[in-house]
Design a protein around this motif. Structure first.
Motif: not given
Length: 312
Positions: A280-282, A286-289, A294-295
């Motif tokens: 995820g975002d970390i 990360a695309p931050k979507q 989830a992927a």
């Protein structure tokens, strides 16, 4: 000992829990102090998740069904704040909680996400929560039929400006450039909204007010200073990753980080420490979507499954 500890209950953490438990792990705990769902539950609108039944629904409504599915195979939600992840001599991991408890796990997936970044203008901190906000769905109601401002040029800023136009009498969209990072279709939608006025290029010099809250903003525009009298400003200028739990007692991070202190991972979400994964975002780049978070969670869980199987 836990088979797997998942830290964070957003899309990445929930997806990781689903794949890990459905993949056969029996002792999987997701540490999340609040309700599962993550930062996206504050979003006013989601319309780009593949297969979404109700495009345009709020982030809260979108995430409302995830926990039921993700817990179906045995994922446990523990309401606790994790303060540190460290590794033991036997390669297991300590999950230190804010109440002093320590859980031990064979593997860890860190999905702690990110939080909205402060814009840095004078008066921002002083009036935060009293006119300055980073959540339109949380605070937009307070400005019904009033004029408000939005700061930012990405998808979130433009989407929230559109959302606020349904509540406020007028929305001023402030951005430091004439060009926007947001999707062209979103920008066009905002430009066609008669209740949204674009102020570009411009920056906020100062937020001012009194004991009751914000009264207005002093803007630096291409022509001159402008006094924008609004009781509310919503800032959307990026995100800071929540990486504090990865810092060790000596101040160093447990694993390799990039220049912006995002966790370095490979395509399987593996960090530089075997058994420690990030999603995820970390994680770096990360695309931050929601869809990519989830992927990431699914990939991290599959990698964790493989790692734990090879421990035996």
């Amino acid at each position: 000992m836990l088979d797997l500890a998942i830290i964070g209950g957003g899309p990445a953490g929930l997806s990781a829990g689903l794949y890990a438990t459905r993949g056969g792990l029996k002792n999987v705990v997701m540490f999340e102090m609040g309700e599962p769902g993550g930062q996206i539950t504050s979003s006013s609108e989601i319309e780009n998740y593949p297969g979404q039944k109700n495009p345009g629904e709020s982030g809260f409504d979108f995430m409302s069904t995830w926990w039921g599915q993700c817990s179906h195979f045995g994922l446990i939600h523990k309401r606790a704040v994790v303060t540190q992840v460290s590794q033991n001599a036997d390669k297991s991991f300590n999950i230190k909680l804010d109440n002093g408890e320590i859980e031990v796990a064979k593997a860890v997936i860190v999905c702690t996400g990110s939080t909205p970044r402060r814009a840095g203008f004078e008066g921002e901190d002083k009036f935060f929560g009293r006119g300055v906000s980073t959540c339109a769905t949380c605070d937009g109601f307070f400005y019904r039929n009033k004029e408000v401002a939005v700061l930012g040029g990405g998808d979130t800023a433009i989407e929230e400006a559109i959302y606020l136009s349904n509540i406020a009498s007028k929305v001023y969209l402030i951005h430091r450039r004439d060009e926007f990072r947001a999707a062209p279709v979103t920008v066009e939608k905002a430009k066609n909204n008669e209740k949204i006025e674009f102020i570009t290029p411009a920056t906020i010099k100062e937020a001012y007010g009194d004991n009751a809250g914000l009264n207005g903003l002093i803007l630096n525009t291409k022509d001159d200073e402008r006094d924008l009298k609004v009781p509310g400003i919503f800032t959307f200028v990026g995100l800071n990753v929540n990486n504090a739990i990865l810092k060790q007692d000596d101040g160093k991070f447990i694993c390799e980080m990039d220049a912006n202190e995002n966790v370095k991972v490979d395509l399987k979400m593996k960090t530089s420490v075997p058994g420690l994964f990030a999603a995820g975002d970390i994680r770096t780049e990360a695309p931050k979507q929601v869809v990519s978070a989830a992927a990431d969670g699914a990939v991290a869980a599959l990698s964790a499954l493989s790692y734990i199987e090879n421990l035996h």
